[in-house]
Design a protein around this motif. Sequence first.
Motif, short mmCIF file in Angstrom:
data_model
loop_
_atom_site.label_atom_id
_atom_site.label_comp_id
_atom_site.label_asym_id
_atom_site.label_seq_id
_atom_site.Cartn_x
_atom_site.Cartn_y
_atom_site.Cartn_z
N ILE A 200 8.53 5.90 -7.02
CA ILE A 200 7.23 5.38 -7.45
C ILE A 200 6.98 5.70 -8.92
N TRP A 248 3.13 6.05 -2.19
CA TRP A 248 4.36 6.45 -1.51
C TRP A 248 4.36 5.99 -0.05
N ARG A 251 4.83 2.19 0.03
CA ARG A 251 6.21 1.83 -0.30
C ARG A 251 7.16 2.19 0.84
N ASN A 278 3.22 -0.28 -8.62
CA ASN A 278 4.21 -0.14 -7.55
C ASN A 278 4.23 -1.32 -6.59
N VAL A 280 2.04 -2.55 -4.50
CA VAL A 280 1.51 -2.37 -3.14
C VAL A 280 0.00 -2.56 -3.13
#
Length: 376
Positions: A200, A248, A251, A278, A280
Amino acid sequence: MPLDFALLRRHPDVEGHGLEASDAADRLILDESAPLVAGAGDGDLVVIDDAYGALALGAAAAGARGIRVHQDLVTGERALAGNAERTGLADRVRSLPLGAELLRGARLVLLRLPRSLDRLDELAGLVARHAASDVVVVAGGRIKHMSLAMNDVLGAWFDRVDVSHARQKSRVLTARGAHEQRQPPAPGWPRGERHDDLGITVVAHGGVFAGTGVDIGTRFLLEQLGGAMPDAPSAVDLASGSGVVAAWLARSRPGLRVTATDRSAAAAASARETAEVNRVADRVTVTQADALERLPDASETFVVLNPPFHSDAALHTGIAAHLFDDAARVLAPGGELWCVWNSHLHYRPLLERAVGSTRQVARNPKFTVTASRRPE
Protein backbone atom coordinates in the motif's frame (compact mmCIF):
# COMPACT_ATOMS: atom_id res chain seq x y z
CA MET A 1 -15.88 42.13 29.24
CA PRO A 2 -13.12 39.48 29.67
CA LEU A 3 -14.09 35.87 29.11
CA ASP A 4 -14.83 33.82 32.23
CA PHE A 5 -12.69 30.77 31.42
CA ALA A 6 -14.40 28.83 34.21
CA LEU A 7 -17.52 28.63 32.03
CA LEU A 8 -15.72 26.60 29.36
CA ARG A 9 -16.12 22.84 29.12
CA ARG A 10 -14.37 20.12 27.14
CA HIS A 11 -17.61 18.17 26.48
CA PRO A 12 -18.07 16.04 24.35
CA ASP A 13 -14.37 15.31 24.78
CA VAL A 14 -13.13 13.47 27.84
CA GLU A 15 -13.63 15.43 31.05
CA GLY A 16 -12.17 14.81 34.48
CA HIS A 17 -9.76 15.94 37.16
CA GLY A 18 -6.77 17.71 35.65
CA LEU A 19 -8.38 17.99 32.21
CA GLU A 20 -9.14 21.68 31.73
CA ALA A 21 -10.82 23.46 28.81
CA SER A 22 -8.21 26.24 28.81
CA ASP A 23 -4.72 26.81 30.11
CA ALA A 24 -2.00 29.41 30.60
CA ALA A 25 -0.93 29.23 26.95
CA ASP A 26 -4.42 30.28 25.81
CA ARG A 27 -4.35 33.25 28.16
CA LEU A 28 -0.85 34.27 27.07
CA ILE A 29 -1.81 34.15 23.37
CA LEU A 30 -4.81 36.36 24.11
CA ASP A 31 -2.75 38.81 26.15
CA GLU A 32 0.04 39.04 23.56
CA SER A 33 -2.47 39.56 20.74
CA ALA A 34 -4.80 41.93 22.62
CA PRO A 35 -3.78 45.14 20.77
CA LEU A 36 -4.10 43.37 17.42
CA VAL A 37 -7.48 41.89 18.34
CA ALA A 38 -8.70 45.34 19.41
CA GLY A 39 -7.75 46.75 16.01
CA ALA A 40 -9.10 43.87 13.93
CA GLY A 41 -12.04 44.57 11.65
CA ASP A 42 -15.08 42.36 11.21
CA GLY A 43 -13.86 39.13 9.56
CA ASP A 44 -10.13 39.91 9.95
CA LEU A 45 -9.48 37.28 12.64
CA VAL A 46 -8.94 33.55 12.13
CA VAL A 47 -8.34 31.05 14.95
CA ILE A 48 -6.76 27.65 14.24
CA ASP A 49 -6.45 24.56 16.44
CA ASP A 50 -8.15 26.18 19.42
CA ALA A 51 -8.74 23.15 21.62
CA TYR A 52 -12.13 23.99 23.14
CA GLY A 53 -12.79 27.59 22.15
CA ALA A 54 -10.78 29.60 24.68
CA LEU A 55 -8.95 31.60 21.99
CA ALA A 56 -11.93 32.30 19.74
CA LEU A 57 -14.26 33.13 22.60
CA GLY A 58 -11.61 35.14 24.43
CA ALA A 59 -11.17 37.27 21.31
CA ALA A 60 -14.94 37.52 20.87
CA ALA A 61 -15.36 38.68 24.47
CA ALA A 62 -12.73 41.35 23.71
CA GLY A 63 -14.91 42.67 20.88
CA ALA A 64 -13.80 40.76 17.76
CA ARG A 65 -16.53 39.82 15.29
CA GLY A 66 -16.80 37.57 12.27
CA ILE A 67 -14.22 35.17 13.72
CA ARG A 68 -13.47 32.20 11.48
CA VAL A 69 -12.34 29.07 13.32
CA HIS A 70 -10.88 25.72 12.35
CA GLN A 71 -10.37 22.91 14.85
CA ASP A 72 -9.01 19.60 13.68
CA LEU A 73 -11.09 17.50 16.07
CA VAL A 74 -14.84 17.28 15.65
CA THR A 75 -15.12 17.07 19.44
CA GLY A 76 -13.31 20.41 19.74
CA GLU A 77 -15.66 21.98 17.21
CA ARG A 78 -18.65 20.79 19.20
CA ALA A 79 -17.11 21.99 22.46
CA LEU A 80 -16.64 25.44 20.91
CA ALA A 81 -20.28 25.50 19.81
CA GLY A 82 -21.46 24.57 23.31
CA ASN A 83 -19.14 27.05 24.98
CA ALA A 84 -20.17 29.80 22.56
CA GLU A 85 -23.83 29.28 23.48
CA ARG A 86 -22.99 29.15 27.19
CA THR A 87 -21.10 32.46 27.04
CA GLY A 88 -23.56 34.22 24.73
CA LEU A 89 -20.98 34.63 21.95
CA ALA A 90 -22.33 32.21 19.34
CA ASP A 91 -23.05 35.00 16.84
CA ARG A 92 -19.37 35.99 16.71
CA VAL A 93 -17.75 32.71 15.64
CA ARG A 94 -18.22 30.24 12.80
CA SER A 95 -16.40 27.00 12.09
CA LEU A 96 -14.96 26.26 8.65
CA PRO A 97 -12.87 23.51 7.05
CA LEU A 98 -9.15 24.08 6.72
CA GLY A 99 -8.52 25.80 3.39
CA ALA A 100 -8.68 28.98 1.36
CA GLU A 101 -12.13 30.11 2.56
CA LEU A 102 -11.02 29.92 6.17
CA LEU A 103 -8.00 32.15 5.60
CA ARG A 104 -8.87 34.42 2.68
CA GLY A 105 -8.09 38.05 3.58
CA ALA A 106 -7.25 37.28 7.23
CA ARG A 107 -5.04 39.90 8.86
CA LEU A 108 -4.63 38.19 12.23
CA VAL A 109 -4.31 34.48 12.98
CA LEU A 110 -4.31 33.09 16.51
CA LEU A 111 -2.80 29.60 16.53
CA ARG A 112 -2.37 27.03 19.25
CA LEU A 113 0.97 25.50 18.31
CA PRO A 114 0.71 21.85 17.30
CA ARG A 115 3.33 19.48 18.65
CA SER A 116 3.90 18.20 15.11
CA LEU A 117 6.32 20.27 13.01
CA ASP A 118 4.66 18.86 9.89
CA ARG A 119 1.29 20.20 11.04
CA LEU A 120 2.84 23.57 11.75
CA ASP A 121 4.48 23.63 8.31
CA GLU A 122 1.20 22.84 6.56
CA LEU A 123 -0.72 25.46 8.55
CA ALA A 124 1.94 28.14 8.08
CA GLY A 125 1.96 27.51 4.34
CA LEU A 126 -1.81 27.85 4.09
CA VAL A 127 -1.74 31.10 6.04
CA ALA A 128 1.08 32.52 3.91
CA ARG A 129 -0.70 31.62 0.66
CA HIS A 130 -4.27 32.65 1.46
CA ALA A 131 -4.26 35.33 4.19
CA ALA A 132 -3.66 39.05 3.60
CA SER A 133 -0.10 40.06 2.80
CA ASP A 134 0.19 41.90 6.13
CA VAL A 135 -1.13 38.99 8.22
CA VAL A 136 0.27 38.55 11.72
CA VAL A 137 0.35 35.07 13.27
CA VAL A 138 0.34 34.83 17.07
CA ALA A 139 1.11 31.22 17.95
CA GLY A 140 1.63 29.84 21.43
CA GLY A 141 1.85 26.74 23.53
CA ARG A 142 3.23 25.12 26.64
CA ILE A 143 7.03 25.31 26.70
CA LYS A 144 7.35 21.57 27.35
CA HIS A 145 5.70 20.92 23.97
CA MET A 146 7.65 23.57 22.07
CA SER A 147 11.05 23.39 20.36
CA LEU A 148 13.44 25.76 18.60
CA ALA A 149 12.57 23.96 15.37
CA MET A 150 9.16 25.68 15.49
CA ASN A 151 10.90 29.02 14.99
CA ASP A 152 12.63 27.57 11.94
CA VAL A 153 9.36 26.24 10.48
CA LEU A 154 7.67 29.64 10.85
CA GLY A 155 10.82 31.31 9.58
CA ALA A 156 10.56 29.31 6.37
CA TRP A 157 7.24 31.04 5.61
CA PHE A 158 7.64 34.45 7.34
CA ASP A 159 10.37 37.09 7.30
CA ARG A 160 10.28 37.74 11.01
CA VAL A 161 9.54 35.57 14.06
CA ASP A 162 9.55 37.21 17.51
CA VAL A 163 9.59 35.24 20.75
CA SER A 164 7.74 36.38 23.88
CA HIS A 165 8.92 36.14 27.45
CA ALA A 166 7.85 32.96 29.17
CA ARG A 167 4.89 33.09 31.54
CA GLN A 168 3.43 30.23 33.55
CA LYS A 169 5.48 27.73 31.50
CA SER A 170 4.05 29.07 28.23
CA ARG A 171 5.47 31.10 25.38
CA VAL A 172 4.27 32.83 22.19
CA LEU A 173 5.84 33.15 18.73
CA THR A 174 4.69 36.08 16.57
CA ALA A 175 5.30 35.83 12.81
CA ARG A 176 5.10 38.64 10.22
CA GLY A 177 6.04 39.16 6.59
CA ALA A 178 4.49 36.15 4.85
CA HIS A 179 5.85 34.89 1.55
CA GLU A 180 3.90 32.42 -0.57
CA GLN A 181 6.80 30.05 -1.24
CA ARG A 182 8.56 28.11 1.48
CA GLN A 183 12.21 28.98 2.01
CA PRO A 184 13.91 26.67 1.29
CA PRO A 185 11.39 24.85 -0.91
CA ALA A 186 10.01 21.55 0.40
CA PRO A 187 7.45 18.99 -0.80
CA GLY A 188 3.88 20.14 -0.43
CA TRP A 189 1.01 18.62 1.57
CA PRO A 190 -0.34 15.99 1.62
CA ARG A 191 2.60 13.66 1.11
CA GLY A 192 2.74 9.99 0.17
CA GLU A 193 5.03 7.04 0.82
CA ARG A 194 4.99 3.56 -0.72
CA HIS A 195 5.30 0.53 1.60
CA ASP A 196 6.07 -2.43 -0.65
CA ASP A 197 6.08 -4.90 2.24
CA LEU A 198 2.41 -4.06 2.89
CA GLY A 199 1.42 -3.46 -0.71
CA ILE A 200 0.00 0.00 0.00
CA THR A 201 0.85 3.67 -0.35
CA VAL A 202 0.13 5.90 2.66
CA VAL A 203 -0.92 9.54 2.13
CA ALA A 204 -0.92 11.96 5.06
CA HIS A 205 -1.49 15.60 5.87
CA GLY A 206 0.73 17.29 8.45
CA GLY A 207 0.27 16.11 12.01
CA VAL A 208 -1.56 12.85 11.34
CA PHE A 209 -0.33 10.06 13.59
CA ALA A 210 2.77 8.34 12.09
CA GLY A 211 2.58 10.59 9.01
CA THR A 212 3.22 8.65 5.81
CA GLY A 213 4.81 5.85 7.82
CA VAL A 214 3.22 2.83 9.46
CA ASP A 215 3.77 2.71 13.21
CA ILE A 216 5.03 -0.50 14.78
CA GLY A 217 1.78 -1.13 16.66
CA THR A 218 -0.25 -1.01 13.46
CA ARG A 219 2.29 -3.26 11.73
CA PHE A 220 1.96 -5.80 14.54
CA LEU A 221 -1.82 -5.63 14.26
CA LEU A 222 -1.75 -6.13 10.48
CA GLU A 223 0.36 -9.26 10.96
CA GLN A 224 -2.53 -10.80 12.89
CA LEU A 225 -5.45 -9.72 10.69
CA GLY A 226 -5.00 -12.12 7.77
CA GLY A 227 -7.41 -14.73 9.16
CA ALA A 228 -9.51 -12.45 11.35
CA MET A 229 -13.28 -12.74 10.82
CA PRO A 230 -12.88 -14.16 7.30
CA ASP A 231 -16.64 -14.26 6.60
CA ALA A 232 -17.31 -10.63 7.55
CA PRO A 233 -18.89 -8.74 4.64
CA SER A 234 -17.68 -5.43 6.02
CA ALA A 235 -15.21 -3.97 8.50
CA VAL A 236 -14.70 -0.77 10.45
CA ASP A 237 -11.33 0.94 10.91
CA LEU A 238 -12.02 2.90 14.10
CA ALA A 239 -9.67 5.83 14.86
CA SER A 240 -8.36 5.27 11.37
CA GLY A 241 -5.60 7.88 11.22
CA SER A 242 -4.20 7.93 7.70
CA GLY A 243 -6.31 4.93 6.71
CA VAL A 244 -3.56 2.31 6.71
CA VAL A 245 -5.73 -0.49 8.13
CA ALA A 246 -8.73 0.39 5.94
CA ALA A 247 -6.66 0.39 2.74
CA TRP A 248 -4.81 -2.79 3.70
CA LEU A 249 -8.03 -4.65 4.49
CA ALA A 250 -9.70 -3.50 1.27
CA ARG A 251 -6.64 -4.48 -0.78
CA SER A 252 -6.33 -7.86 0.96
CA ARG A 253 -10.03 -8.76 0.70
CA PRO A 254 -11.45 -7.69 -2.66
CA GLY A 255 -15.08 -8.20 -1.59
CA LEU A 256 -14.84 -6.33 1.70
CA ARG A 257 -16.52 -2.97 2.34
CA VAL A 258 -14.69 -0.83 4.91
CA THR A 259 -15.75 2.18 6.94
CA ALA A 260 -12.86 4.33 8.17
CA THR A 261 -13.66 6.91 10.83
CA ASP A 262 -11.63 9.36 12.88
CA ARG A 263 -12.48 12.50 14.85
CA SER A 264 -9.60 14.38 13.17
CA ALA A 265 -10.32 16.30 9.96
CA ALA A 266 -6.69 15.87 8.86
CA ALA A 267 -6.86 12.13 9.48
CA ALA A 268 -10.13 11.76 7.58
CA ALA A 269 -8.74 13.72 4.62
CA SER A 270 -5.62 11.54 4.67
CA ALA A 271 -7.64 8.32 4.81
CA ARG A 272 -9.69 9.40 1.78
CA GLU A 273 -6.54 10.09 -0.20
CA THR A 274 -4.92 6.85 0.95
CA ALA A 275 -7.98 4.95 -0.30
CA GLU A 276 -7.85 6.84 -3.61
CA VAL A 277 -4.17 6.22 -4.30
CA ASN A 278 -4.58 2.50 -3.50
CA ARG A 279 -7.62 2.28 -5.81
CA VAL A 280 -10.02 1.07 -3.13
CA ALA A 281 -12.06 4.28 -2.70
CA ASP A 282 -15.10 2.51 -4.16
CA ARG A 283 -15.13 0.17 -1.14
CA VAL A 284 -13.78 2.46 1.60
CA THR A 285 -16.13 5.05 3.11
CA VAL A 286 -14.38 7.67 5.23
CA THR A 287 -16.13 9.85 7.80
CA GLN A 288 -15.02 12.38 10.38
CA ALA A 289 -16.97 11.49 13.49
CA ASP A 290 -16.77 11.03 17.23
CA ALA A 291 -16.10 7.30 17.47
CA LEU A 292 -18.83 5.33 15.64
CA GLU A 293 -21.70 7.78 16.11
CA ARG A 294 -22.75 7.45 12.46
CA LEU A 295 -23.21 3.68 12.62
CA PRO A 296 -26.34 2.04 14.05
CA ASP A 297 -26.46 -0.39 16.94
CA ALA A 298 -25.54 -4.03 16.26
CA SER A 299 -24.71 -3.28 12.62
CA GLU A 300 -21.14 -4.60 12.20
CA THR A 301 -19.34 -7.88 12.79
CA PHE A 302 -15.71 -6.74 12.54
CA VAL A 303 -14.16 -3.63 14.09
CA VAL A 304 -10.41 -2.94 14.13
CA LEU A 305 -8.82 -0.40 16.47
CA ASN A 306 -5.41 0.99 17.38
CA PRO A 307 -6.64 3.35 20.10
CA PRO A 308 -5.00 6.67 20.94
CA PHE A 309 -4.18 7.13 24.59
CA HIS A 310 -3.77 10.90 24.73
CA SER A 311 -6.46 13.52 25.26
CA ASP A 312 -4.81 16.59 23.74
CA ALA A 313 -1.47 16.61 25.59
CA ALA A 314 -2.66 14.58 28.58
CA LEU A 315 -2.16 10.85 29.00
CA HIS A 316 -5.64 9.52 29.69
CA THR A 317 -7.47 6.21 29.21
CA GLY A 318 -10.85 7.90 28.79
CA ILE A 319 -10.56 8.07 24.98
CA ALA A 320 -9.88 4.33 24.72
CA ALA A 321 -12.80 3.55 27.05
CA HIS A 322 -15.10 5.71 24.92
CA LEU A 323 -13.98 3.89 21.76
CA PHE A 324 -14.40 0.46 23.38
CA ASP A 325 -17.92 1.34 24.53
CA ASP A 326 -18.98 2.56 21.10
CA ALA A 327 -17.46 -0.48 19.39
CA ALA A 328 -19.52 -2.66 21.74
CA ARG A 329 -22.66 -0.75 20.78
CA VAL A 330 -22.05 -1.18 17.06
CA LEU A 331 -20.98 -4.83 17.14
CA ALA A 332 -23.64 -7.37 16.29
CA PRO A 333 -23.92 -10.46 18.51
CA GLY A 334 -20.92 -12.64 17.75
CA GLY A 335 -19.02 -9.72 16.23
CA GLU A 336 -15.47 -8.99 17.28
CA LEU A 337 -13.29 -5.98 18.12
CA TRP A 338 -9.64 -6.58 17.18
CA CYS A 339 -7.42 -4.19 19.06
CA VAL A 340 -3.70 -3.48 19.48
CA TRP A 341 -2.46 -1.65 22.53
CA ASN A 342 0.69 -0.88 24.49
CA SER A 343 0.93 -3.79 26.89
CA HIS A 344 1.66 -1.60 29.93
CA LEU A 345 -1.81 -0.05 29.61
CA HIS A 346 -3.51 -3.33 30.67
CA TYR A 347 -6.64 -2.77 28.59
CA ARG A 348 -7.88 -6.36 28.74
CA PRO A 349 -10.15 -5.96 31.81
CA LEU A 350 -11.60 -2.80 30.25
CA LEU A 351 -12.28 -4.67 27.00
CA GLU A 352 -13.87 -7.56 28.91
CA ARG A 353 -16.27 -5.19 30.67
CA ALA A 354 -17.10 -3.07 27.63
CA VAL A 355 -17.30 -5.65 24.85
CA GLY A 356 -17.17 -9.20 26.12
CA SER A 357 -14.93 -12.25 26.27
CA THR A 358 -11.42 -11.17 25.25
CA ARG A 359 -8.62 -13.44 24.09
CA GLN A 360 -4.98 -12.60 23.48
CA VAL A 361 -4.13 -13.12 19.82
CA ALA A 362 -0.46 -12.10 19.95
CA ARG A 363 2.02 -10.31 22.16
CA ASN A 364 5.52 -8.96 21.70
CA PRO A 365 7.75 -6.99 24.10
CA LYS A 366 5.75 -3.80 23.54
CA PHE A 367 2.29 -4.55 22.13
CA THR A 368 -0.66 -6.86 22.71
CA VAL A 369 -3.30 -7.77 20.11
CA THR A 370 -6.65 -8.94 21.45
CA ALA A 371 -9.98 -10.01 19.99
CA SER A 372 -13.08 -9.19 22.05
CA ARG A 373 -16.30 -10.96 21.16
CA ARG A 374 -19.78 -9.51 21.64
CA PRO A 375 -22.03 -12.07 23.39
CA GLU A 376 -24.52 -13.85 21.13
